[in-house]
Design an enzyme around this catalytic site. Structure first.
Site, mmCIF file in Angstrom:
data_model
loop_
_atom_site.group_PDB
_atom_site.id
_atom_site.type_symbol
_atom_site.label_atom_id
_atom_site.label_comp_id
_atom_site.label_asym_id
_atom_site.label_seq_id
_atom_site.Cartn_x
_atom_site.Cartn_y
_atom_site.Cartn_z
ATOM 1 N N GLY A 47 0.474 -1.668 0.178
ATOM 2 C CA GLY A 47 -0.107 -0.382 0.238
ATOM 3 C C GLY A 47 0.942 1.257 -0.101
ATOM 4 N N CYS A 48 1.723 1.325 0.469
ATOM 5 C CA CYS A 48 3.110 2.236 0.833
ATOM 6 C C CYS A 48 3.539 2.648 -0.212
ATOM 7 C CB CYS A 48 3.605 2.338 2.003
ATOM 8 S SG CYS A 48 3.160 2.099 3.939
ATOM 9 N N THR A 49 3.533 2.006 -1.122
ATOM 10 C CA THR A 49 4.570 1.768 -1.991
ATOM 11 C C THR A 49 3.843 2.112 -3.441
ATOM 12 O OG1 THR A 49 6.171 0.157 -1.854
ATOM 13 C CG2 THR A 49 5.437 -0.040 -4.485
ATOM 14 N N ALA A 52 2.903 5.959 -2.500
ATOM 15 C CA ALA A 52 4.210 6.635 -3.409
ATOM 16 C C ALA A 52 5.081 7.217 -4.510
ATOM 17 C CB ALA A 52 5.674 6.049 -2.531
#
Length: 157
Positions: A47-49, A52
């Site tokens: 999710g963070c990738t 970002a």
């Protein structure tokens, strides 16, 4: 500040953190320009990738609007640097290891996974205007749609 962090129209809480690329990011250093402070749970997770990389893709348009973007996680700097290099992230990723900034923004929260309760970073964002006031808050946001939402909100700053 309420326990839930700043709300729209309030002054953004002060911060100063070490960031990727040997940078330091601070509220004072951003005075007079709008910025997005986005909090994410952990570098190099799915999710963070997505979030970002979406922001990185939107960076040219956000830059045209004069918007600086700063990602914040509780990770130490080495994994943050690796994450930034792996995905070519040009905007600063800050380390809030002691989660003092997350607490000031009300995003260090109780979480639960597989029945285990723990404290962690809530995926949230704060759009701050050139005067240092919170213009828009996103709580528990969707990583895929976030960049488009930020772009839309930043256009009216």
């Amino acid at each position: 500040m309420s326990e839930a962090g700043p709300v729209e129209g309030q002054a953004a809480p002060a911060f100063s953190m070490p960031a990727s690329g040997g940078r330091t990011v601070s509220l004072d250093g951003l005075k007079g320009a709008p910025f997005l402070l986005y909090f994410y749970p952990k570098a190099d997770t799915p999710g963070c990738t997505k979030q970002a990389c979406g922001i990185q893709e939107a960076l040219p348009q956000l830059g045209k609007l004069g918007l600086t973007v700063i990602g914040v996680s509780p990770d130490k700097l080495p994994p943050i640097e690796k994450f930034a290099a792996k995905f070519g992230l040009e905007f600063p990723l800050a380390s809030d290891e002691g989660h003092t900034v997350a607490e000031a923004y009300g995003v260090w929260v109780g979480k639960s996974m597989y029945g285990k309760k723990y404290m962690g970073m809530e995926r949230s964002s704060f759009l701050v205007d050139a005067e240092g006031k919170v213009a828009k808050v996103w709580r528990k946001l969707k990583p895929e749609a976030h960049a488009a939402e930020v772009l839309k909100a930043a256009q009216v700053l």
